[in-house]
Design a protein around this motif. Structure first.
Motif, mmCIF file in Angstrom:
data_model
loop_
_atom_site.group_PDB
_atom_site.id
_atom_site.type_symbol
_atom_site.label_atom_id
_atom_site.label_comp_id
_atom_site.label_asym_id
_atom_site.label_seq_id
_atom_site.Cartn_x
_atom_site.Cartn_y
_atom_site.Cartn_z
ATOM 1 N N VAL A 131 0.836 -1.202 0.000
ATOM 2 C CA VAL A 131 0.000 0.000 0.000
ATOM 3 C C VAL A 131 0.872 1.253 0.000
ATOM 4 C CG1 VAL A 131 -1.676 1.326 1.348
ATOM 5 C CG2 VAL A 131 -1.948 -1.145 1.108
ATOM 6 N N LEU A 132 1.936 1.245 0.792
ATOM 7 C CA LEU A 132 2.846 2.392 0.828
ATOM 8 C C LEU A 132 3.470 2.636 -0.542
ATOM 9 C CD1 LEU A 132 4.342 4.564 2.436
ATOM 10 C CD2 LEU A 132 6.072 2.836 3.019
ATOM 11 N N GLY A 133 3.804 1.545 -1.243
ATOM 12 C CA GLY A 133 4.364 1.687 -2.585
ATOM 13 C C GLY A 133 3.401 2.385 -3.528
ATOM 14 N N TYR A 134 2.120 2.010 -3.468
ATOM 15 C CA TYR A 134 1.132 2.655 -4.341
ATOM 16 C C TYR A 134 0.925 4.117 -3.955
ATOM 17 C CZ TYR A 134 -0.266 -1.575 -6.801
ATOM 18 O OH TYR A 134 -0.282 -2.677 -7.613
ATOM 19 N N VAL A 135 0.944 4.410 -2.663
ATOM 20 C CA VAL A 135 0.795 5.803 -2.235
ATOM 21 C C VAL A 135 1.943 6.648 -2.757
ATOM 22 C CG1 VAL A 135 0.766 7.328 -0.229
ATOM 23 C CG2 VAL A 135 -0.576 5.211 -0.201
ATOM 24 N N ILE A 136 3.154 6.132 -2.649
ATOM 25 C CA ILE A 136 4.324 6.890 -3.100
ATOM 26 C C ILE A 136 4.316 7.060 -4.611
ATOM 27 C CG2 ILE A 136 6.852 6.853 -3.264
ATOM 28 C CD1 ILE A 136 6.905 5.454 -0.570
ATOM 29 N N VAL A 137 3.927 6.010 -5.323
ATOM 30 C CA VAL A 137 3.987 6.067 -6.775
ATOM 31 C C VAL A 137 2.912 6.986 -7.352
ATOM 32 C CG1 VAL A 137 2.396 4.248 -7.566
ATOM 33 C CG2 VAL A 137 4.594 4.542 -8.705
ATOM 34 N N LEU A 138 1.919 7.325 -6.546
ATOM 35 C CA LEU A 138 0.868 8.213 -7.028
ATOM 36 C C LEU A 138 1.188 9.681 -6.719
ATOM 37 C CD1 LEU A 138 -2.308 6.121 -6.164
ATOM 38 C CD2 LEU A 138 -1.294 6.498 -8.406
ATOM 39 N N ARG A 139 0.951 10.090 -5.490
ATOM 40 C CA ARG A 139 1.035 11.522 -5.197
ATOM 41 C C ARG A 139 2.466 12.067 -5.138
ATOM 42 N NH1 ARG A 139 -1.206 15.969 -6.612
ATOM 43 N NH2 ARG A 139 -1.021 17.640 -5.071
ATOM 44 N N PRO A 140 3.350 11.538 -4.275
ATOM 45 C CA PRO A 140 4.698 12.128 -4.232
ATOM 46 C C PRO A 140 5.418 12.069 -5.581
ATOM 47 C CG PRO A 140 4.329 10.725 -2.329
ATOM 48 C CD PRO A 140 3.196 10.474 -3.273
ATOM 49 N N SER A 141 5.247 10.968 -6.297
ATOM 50 C CA SER A 141 5.893 10.862 -7.610
ATOM 51 C C SER A 141 5.338 11.899 -8.577
ATOM 52 C CB SER A 141 5.685 9.453 -8.175
ATOM 53 O OG SER A 141 6.322 8.493 -7.372
ATOM 54 N N SER A 142 4.040 12.152 -8.495
ATOM 55 C CA SER A 142 3.434 13.158 -9.357
ATOM 56 C C SER A 142 4.018 14.539 -9.090
ATOM 57 C CB SER A 142 1.922 13.172 -9.141
ATOM 58 O OG SER A 142 1.313 14.180 -9.913
ATOM 59 N N LEU A 143 4.201 14.867 -7.819
ATOM 60 C CA LEU A 143 4.795 16.163 -7.475
ATOM 61 C C LEU A 143 6.234 16.258 -7.967
ATOM 62 C CD1 LEU A 143 3.439 16.535 -3.826
ATOM 63 C CD2 LEU A 143 2.579 17.648 -5.892
ATOM 64 N N LEU A 144 6.986 15.162 -7.831
ATOM 65 C CA LEU A 144 8.377 15.161 -8.284
ATOM 66 C C LEU A 144 8.470 15.341 -9.792
ATOM 67 C CD1 LEU A 144 11.405 14.723 -7.808
ATOM 68 C CD2 LEU A 144 10.978 12.253 -7.997
ATOM 69 N N ILE A 145 7.666 14.606 -10.536
ATOM 70 C CA ILE A 145 7.687 14.697 -11.994
ATOM 71 C C ILE A 145 7.224 16.081 -12.442
ATOM 72 C CG2 ILE A 145 6.660 13.783 -14.108
ATOM 73 C CD1 ILE A 145 6.528 11.061 -12.701
ATOM 74 N N GLY A 146 6.192 16.612 -11.783
ATOM 75 C CA GLY A 146 5.719 17.942 -12.121
ATOM 76 C C GLY A 146 6.768 19.014 -11.884
ATOM 77 N N ALA A 147 7.536 18.879 -10.782
ATOM 78 C CA ALA A 147 8.591 19.852 -10.492
ATOM 79 C C ALA A 147 9.701 19.793 -11.529
ATOM 80 C CB ALA A 147 9.155 19.594 -9.094
ATOM 81 N N ILE A 148 10.030 18.590 -11.996
ATOM 82 C CA ILE A 148 11.083 18.442 -13.007
ATOM 83 C C ILE A 148 10.636 19.011 -14.347
ATOM 84 C CG2 ILE A 148 12.453 16.764 -14.302
ATOM 85 C CD1 ILE A 148 12.411 14.976 -11.837
ATOM 86 N N LEU A 149 9.368 18.794 -14.716
ATOM 87 C CA LEU A 149 8.877 19.231 -16.023
ATOM 88 C C LEU A 149 8.445 20.691 -16.040
ATOM 89 C CD1 LEU A 149 6.668 16.160 -17.016
ATOM 90 C CD2 LEU A 149 8.959 16.712 -17.827
ATOM 91 N N ARG A 174 1.393 4.943 -13.722
ATOM 92 C CA ARG A 174 2.331 4.541 -12.681
ATOM 93 C C ARG A 174 1.764 3.418 -11.814
ATOM 94 N NH1 ARG A 174 2.987 10.051 -12.881
ATOM 95 N NH2 ARG A 174 1.628 10.441 -11.076
ATOM 96 N N ALA A 175 0.450 3.437 -11.580
ATOM 97 C CA ALA A 175 -0.158 2.337 -10.819
ATOM 98 C C ALA A 175 -0.036 1.025 -11.579
ATOM 99 C CB ALA A 175 -1.621 2.662 -10.529
ATOM 100 N N LEU A 176 -0.252 1.067 -12.892
ATOM 101 C CA LEU A 176 -0.111 -0.146 -13.704
ATOM 102 C C LEU A 176 1.335 -0.646 -13.711
ATOM 103 C CD1 LEU A 176 -2.374 0.658 -16.789
ATOM 104 C CD2 LEU A 176 -2.741 -1.115 -15.078
ATOM 105 N N ILE A 177 2.268 0.280 -13.844
ATOM 106 C CA ILE A 177 3.672 -0.121 -13.891
ATOM 107 C C ILE A 177 4.091 -0.757 -12.575
ATOM 108 C CG2 ILE A 177 6.040 0.727 -14.084
ATOM 109 C CD1 ILE A 177 4.955 2.897 -15.961
ATOM 110 N N LEU A 178 3.704 -0.159 -11.456
ATOM 111 C CA LEU A 178 4.038 -0.741 -10.161
ATOM 112 C C LEU A 178 3.427 -2.137 -10.024
ATOM 113 C CD1 LEU A 178 5.268 -0.565 -7.362
ATOM 114 C CD2 LEU A 178 3.206 0.620 -6.586
ATOM 115 N N THR A 179 2.191 -2.290 -10.474
ATOM 116 C CA THR A 179 1.545 -3.608 -10.429
ATOM 117 C C THR A 179 2.322 -4.620 -11.257
ATOM 118 O OG1 THR A 179 -0.622 -2.561 -10.155
ATOM 119 C CG2 THR A 179 -0.596 -4.859 -10.872
ATOM 120 N N PHE A 180 2.745 -4.234 -12.448
ATOM 121 C CA PHE A 180 3.495 -5.144 -13.310
ATOM 122 C C PHE A 180 4.853 -5.502 -12.701
ATOM 123 C CE2 PHE A 180 1.078 -3.157 -17.090
ATOM 124 C CZ PHE A 180 0.040 -4.063 -16.914
ATOM 125 N N VAL A 181 5.494 -4.535 -12.062
ATOM 126 C CA VAL A 181 6.787 -4.812 -11.433
ATOM 127 C C VAL A 181 6.616 -5.799 -10.283
ATOM 128 C CG1 VAL A 181 8.701 -3.824 -10.112
ATOM 129 C CG2 VAL A 181 7.826 -2.620 -12.120
#
Length: 243
Positions: A131-149, A174-181
């Motif tokens: 669950v923590l992995g999905y939480v991180i891959v959604l919101r914090p990752s979105s903020l990180l990618i948005g800041a870079i772009l 990102r949710a699909l990719i995490l699931t596949f990994v």
């Protein structure tokens, strides 16, 4: 599968079928006689749930009471939640109705303690890490990618695109990719990347769209890289916990 579990599935399927038929009938009737429709719905629940519970060895009286309870809750949930302006209110209505069906099932089988133990067993380090992995891959990752772009956003023409569609695509991606990994399905990740590249190419090909194509490519690679990295970290942590 034990009869206890079969009963729960049968009750949920019966509820879903009655919900569909009742909703379709109401939409087709378009009649102001709402009380008669509500009464008919309750009677249908009494008949169906009563028959199911009797077939599974429970008393007719309990079956009738259970049908009345589920039918009345269906009508009340439809009326009360229908007053909400939230566009996903129907999800709440379904959740409430399914919860009522589960309560009827637990009363019928008298397995409150086992259900509580099963729910408690779900809260373990393995599930919490996932669950923590999905939480991180959604919101914090979105903020990180948005800041870079963000530095390149002003130079990209986004006219003609759906509002907030890119963010939603990123979440799902990102949710699909995490699931596949986590499932070790690397071929599926390659297929997802290929499919997205083909769809995007048809939309942004041309010299005048080069800035947008580079922006989308950069965002896609960041999204995939971040999700794969988080997925590998979660997988490693799960192996440590298992060892």
């Amino acid at each position: 599968m034990r009869d206890v579990q079969v009963l729960l599935l049968v009750l949920i399927l019966a509820h879903m079928g009655l919900d569909y038929l009742s909703s379709a009938w109401r939409a087709k009737a378009r009649s102001p006689r709402g009380r008669w429709l509500d009464l008919t719905t309750v009677v249908a629940y009494v008949c169906v749930f009563g028959a199911i519970l009797v077939l599974f060895g429970h008393g007719a009286l309990f079956g009738v009471l259970a049908g009345v309870a589920v039918g009345v809750c269906w009508v009340l949930a439809r009326w009360l939640i229908g007053q909400l302006s939230w566009k996903f209110a129907f999800v709440l209505r379904y959740a409430v109705n399914i919860a009522v069906v589960c309560v009827v099932w637990m009363i019928a089988e008298g397995n409150w303690l086992s259900v509580g133990a099963s729910a408690k067993a779900l809260i373990n380090p393995h599930n919490l890490v996932v669950v923590l992995g999905y939480v991180i891959v959604l919101r914090p990752s979105s903020l990180l990618i948005g800041a870079i772009l963000n530095p390149w956003l002003a130079s990209v023409d986004t006219q003609g695109t759906l509002k907030s569609a890119g963010a939603l695509i990123g979440y799902l991606e990102r949710a699909l990719i995490l699931t596949f990994v986590l499932l070790a399905q690397w071929q599926a990740i390659g297929f997802l990347l290929t499919a997205k590249s083909i769809l995007r190419f048809n939309d942004i090909k041309g010299v005048e769209q080069r800035a947008l194509s580079e922006y989308v490519l950069l965002g896609t690679l960041l999204s995939f890289s971040t999700s794969i990295a988080i997925g590998l970290a979660v997988t490693k942590l799960l192996s440590v916990l298992a060892g």
